[in-house]
Motif scaffolding. Structure first.
Motif, PDB file in Angstrom:
ATOM      1  N   VAL A  52       0.859  -1.182   0.000  1.00 41.62           N
ATOM      2  CA  VAL A  52       0.000   0.000   0.000  1.00 41.62           C
ATOM      3  C   VAL A  52       0.893   1.229   0.000  1.00 41.62           C
ATOM      4  CG1 VAL A  52      -2.024  -1.026   1.090  1.00 41.62           C
ATOM      5  CG2 VAL A  52      -0.184  -0.164   2.533  1.00 41.62           C
ATOM      6  N   ASP A  53       0.513   2.238  -0.769  1.00 38.38           N
ATOM      7  CA  ASP A  53       1.316   3.452  -0.831  1.00 38.38           C
ATOM      8  C   ASP A  53       0.932   4.394   0.311  1.00 38.38           C
ATOM      9  OD1 ASP A  53      -0.943   5.039  -1.679  1.00 38.38           O
ATOM     10  OD2 ASP A  53      -0.574   4.425  -3.749  1.00 38.38           O
ATOM     11  N   TRP A  54       1.622   5.521   0.374  1.00 39.21           N
ATOM     12  CA  TRP A  54       1.436   6.467   1.482  1.00 39.21           C
ATOM     13  C   TRP A  54       0.006   7.004   1.522  1.00 39.21           C
ATOM     14  CZ3 TRP A  54       0.744  11.922   1.749  1.00 39.21           C
ATOM     15  CH2 TRP A  54       1.039  12.522   2.986  1.00 39.21           C
ATOM     16  N   GLY A  55      -0.563   7.298   0.362  1.00 39.89           N
ATOM     17  CA  GLY A  55      -1.927   7.807   0.316  1.00 39.89           C
ATOM     18  C   GLY A  55      -2.939   6.777   0.783  1.00 39.89           C
ATOM     19  N   GLN A  56      -2.745   5.520   0.400  1.00 36.81           N
ATOM     20  CA  GLN A  56      -3.636   4.462   0.874  1.00 36.81           C
ATOM     21  C   GLN A  56      -3.535   4.287   2.386  1.00 36.81           C
ATOM     22  OE1 GLN A  56      -2.034   1.488  -1.958  1.00 36.81           O
ATOM     23  NE2 GLN A  56      -4.182   1.013  -2.424  1.00 36.81           N
ATOM     24  N   GLU A 127       7.218   0.960   8.304  1.00 35.03           N
ATOM     25  CA  GLU A 127       5.956   1.663   8.508  1.00 35.03           C
ATOM     26  C   GLU A 127       6.056   3.111   8.029  1.00 35.03           C
ATOM     27  OE1 GLU A 127       5.102   1.123  12.657  1.00 35.03           O
ATOM     28  OE2 GLU A 127       4.851  -1.039  12.441  1.00 35.03           O
ATOM     29  N   TRP A 128       5.078   3.503   7.203  1.00 29.56           N
ATOM     30  CA  TRP A 128       4.988   4.888   6.735  1.00 29.56           C
ATOM     31  C   TRP A 128       4.768   5.840   7.918  1.00 29.56           C
ATOM     32  CZ3 TRP A 128       6.384   6.129   2.038  1.00 29.56           C
ATOM     33  CH2 TRP A 128       6.095   5.328   0.938  1.00 29.56           C
ATOM     34  N   GLN A 156     -11.604  12.081   3.015  1.00 31.27           N
ATOM     35  CA  GLN A 156     -12.110  10.851   2.398  1.00 31.27           C
ATOM     36  C   GLN A 156     -10.917  10.100   1.795  1.00 31.27           C
ATOM     37  OE1 GLN A 156     -15.328   9.608   2.359  1.00 31.27           O
ATOM     38  NE2 GLN A 156     -15.854  11.209   3.811  1.00 31.27           N
ATOM     39  N   LYS A 157     -10.694  10.265   0.504  1.00 33.29           N
ATOM     40  CA  LYS A 157      -9.497   9.690  -0.108  1.00 33.29           C
ATOM     41  C   LYS A 157      -8.336  10.643   0.102  1.00 33.29           C
ATOM     42  CE  LYS A 157     -11.875   6.282  -1.871  1.00 33.29           C
ATOM     43  NZ  LYS A 157     -11.774   4.923  -1.338  1.00 33.29           N
ATOM     44  N   CYS A 158      -7.187  10.126   0.440  1.00 32.40           N
ATOM     45  CA  CYS A 158      -6.017  10.949   0.698  1.00 32.40           C
ATOM     46  C   CYS A 158      -5.064  10.883  -0.490  1.00 32.40           C
ATOM     47  CB  CYS A 158      -5.304  10.479   1.963  1.00 32.40           C
ATOM     48  SG  CYS A 158      -6.359  10.514   3.418  1.00 32.40           S
ATOM     49  N   THR A 159      -4.570  12.020  -0.897  1.00 31.69           N
ATOM     50  CA  THR A 159      -3.641  12.052  -2.024  1.00 31.69           C
ATOM     51  C   THR A 159      -2.239  11.722  -1.546  1.00 31.69           C
ATOM     52  OG1 THR A 159      -3.273  14.406  -1.700  1.00 31.69           O
ATOM     53  CG2 THR A 159      -5.011  13.765  -3.240  1.00 31.69           C
ATOM     54  N   THR A 160      -1.394  11.346  -2.469  1.00 29.70           N
ATOM     55  CA  THR A 160      -0.041  10.921  -2.104  1.00 29.70           C
ATOM     56  C   THR A 160       0.920  12.084  -1.964  1.00 29.70           C
ATOM     57  OG1 THR A 160       0.508  10.610  -4.434  1.00 29.70           O
ATOM     58  CG2 THR A 160      -0.312   8.700  -3.233  1.00 29.70           C
ATOM     59  N   GLY A 161       0.616  13.245  -2.558  1.00 29.04           N
ATOM     60  CA  GLY A 161       1.589  14.320  -2.536  1.00 29.04           C
ATOM     61  C   GLY A 161       2.750  14.002  -3.467  1.00 29.04           C
ATOM     62  N   SER A 162       3.793  14.813  -3.412  1.00 27.87           N
ATOM     63  CA  SER A 162       4.912  14.623  -4.337  1.00 27.87           C
ATOM     64  C   SER A 162       6.252  14.403  -3.652  1.00 27.87           C
ATOM     65  CB  SER A 162       5.028  15.847  -5.258  1.00 27.87           C
ATOM     66  OG  SER A 162       5.206  17.030  -4.490  1.00 27.87           O
ATOM     67  N   SER A 163       6.383  14.807  -2.393  1.00 27.06           N
ATOM     68  CA  SER A 163       7.673  14.704  -1.707  1.00 27.06           C
ATOM     69  C   SER A 163       7.874  13.316  -1.117  1.00 27.06           C
ATOM     70  CB  SER A 163       7.754  15.739  -0.584  1.00 27.06           C
ATOM     71  OG  SER A 163       7.642  17.048  -1.097  1.00 27.06           O
ATOM     72  N   VAL A 190       4.373   7.071  -3.651  1.00 24.98           N
ATOM     73  CA  VAL A 190       3.604   6.087  -4.426  1.00 24.98           C
ATOM     74  C   VAL A 190       4.252   4.709  -4.398  1.00 24.98           C
ATOM     75  CG1 VAL A 190       2.615   7.841  -5.934  1.00 24.98           C
ATOM     76  CG2 VAL A 190       4.728   6.689  -6.626  1.00 24.98           C
ATOM     77  N   ALA A 191       5.333   4.559  -3.621  1.00 23.96           N
ATOM     78  CA  ALA A 191       6.020   3.265  -3.553  1.00 23.96           C
ATOM     79  C   ALA A 191       5.141   2.207  -2.912  1.00 23.96           C
ATOM     80  CB  ALA A 191       7.319   3.417  -2.764  1.00 23.96           C
ATOM     81  N   ARG A 192       5.241   0.976  -3.423  1.00 25.82           N
ATOM     82  CA  ARG A 192       4.553  -0.177  -2.842  1.00 25.82           C
ATOM     83  C   ARG A 192       5.569  -1.298  -2.728  1.00 25.82           C
ATOM     84  NH1 ARG A 192       0.982   1.240  -7.821  1.00 25.82           N
ATOM     85  NH2 ARG A 192      -0.100   3.059  -6.985  1.00 25.82           N
ATOM     86  N   ASN A 193       5.808  -1.750  -1.522  1.00 29.13           N
ATOM     87  CA  ASN A 193       6.768  -2.827  -1.269  1.00 29.13           C
ATOM     88  C   ASN A 193       6.122  -3.925  -0.440  1.00 29.13           C
ATOM     89  OD1 ASN A 193       8.588  -1.149  -2.502  1.00 29.13           O
ATOM     90  ND2 ASN A 193       9.966  -0.964  -0.764  1.00 29.13           N
ATOM     91  N   TYR A 194       6.623  -5.131  -0.573  1.00 28.37           N
ATOM     92  CA  TYR A 194       6.028  -6.236   0.186  1.00 28.37           C
ATOM     93  C   TYR A 194       6.529  -6.293   1.628  1.00 28.37           C
ATOM     94  CZ  TYR A 194       9.817  -9.809   0.144  1.00 28.37           C
ATOM     95  OH  TYR A 194      10.951 -10.529   0.368  1.00 28.37           O
ATOM     96  N   ASP A 195       7.391  -5.345   2.022  1.00 29.90           N
ATOM     97  CA  ASP A 195       7.799  -5.253   3.428  1.00 29.90           C
ATOM     98  C   ASP A 195       7.553  -3.847   3.978  1.00 29.90           C
ATOM     99  OD1 ASP A 195       9.788  -3.860   2.104  1.00 29.90           O
ATOM    100  OD2 ASP A 195      11.447  -4.804   3.177  1.00 29.90           O
TER     101      ASP A 195
END
Length: 205
Positions: A52-56, A127-128, A156-163, A190-195
């Protein structure tokens, strides 16, 4: 946050599906990192949510009545009122799943808790946090609850931003030095990693 908990947010229509099946999550396989499909062994309800990315992560946290912790809040919680190298011990194997004892994520709360009763703050998954990445603490906010950098409101939905954003704690593929409470890392939001997963910060009534 576990797979089962995150699923409830998806079923409620607030969270988007984790990136398990769209070949956009980084998986360590055949001795290298590459984008792929998350193995089924990582998808059990009592395992930490990953891919899951930062926005999720923020969207879930707000839905759950809180937000992601700031980096300062995360570190304060990880110390647990103690001064161990890792969150709860100077022995990594006591408190953490990592490179030497795990090949995949493990059920949460199966290692020793730290002094605040918090589990898995060293190891299992990174952890983000809310904060934008900075190389050092010069100019950091003086109050722990204030995030560093541009974060923005999230309803509601959170955006990821750019930094790039800070993540902490070490994961299942990490060497022991990455599990230290003081260790810091960063990634594209927007990174998604399995750890890489997250936990929620909430203010008690």
């Amino acid at each position: 946050v576990t797979v089962g908990q995150y699923r409830k947010c998806v079923e409620a229509g607030r969270c988007s599906e984790p990136h398990w099946d769209d070949n956009s999550c980084y998986i360590y396989q055949s001795g290298k990192w590459s984008k792929g499909i998350l193995p089924k062994s990582f998808r059990k309800d009592d395992l930490p949510i990953v891919c899951v990315d930062w926005g999720q992560a923020r969207t879930f946290a707000v839905w759950a009545g809180g937000d992601l912790p700031t980096e300062a809040q995360w570190e304060y919680a990880a110390w647990g009122g103690e001064r161990y190298k890792y969150a709860g011990s100077n022995d990594a194997d006591e408190v953490a799943w990592y490179d030497s004892n795990a090949s995949s994520t493990k059920a949460v709360k199966t290692k020793k808790a730290n002094g605040y009763g918090l589990y898995d703050m060293s190891g299992n998954v990174y952890e983000w946090t809310l904060d934008e990445w900075h190389d050092n603490y010069r100019g950091a906010p003086s109050r722990a609850e204030k995030p560093w950098g541009s974060v923005g409101k999230c309803r509601q939905k959170c955006t990821t931003g750019s930094s790039w954003r800070v993540y902490r704690g070490g994961g299942g593929r990490s060497l022991a030095r990455r599990l230290r409470v003081a260790d810091r890392s960063s990634n594209n939001p927007v990174a998604r990693n399995y750890d890489l997963g997250f936990r929620v910060r909430r203010t008690l009534p």
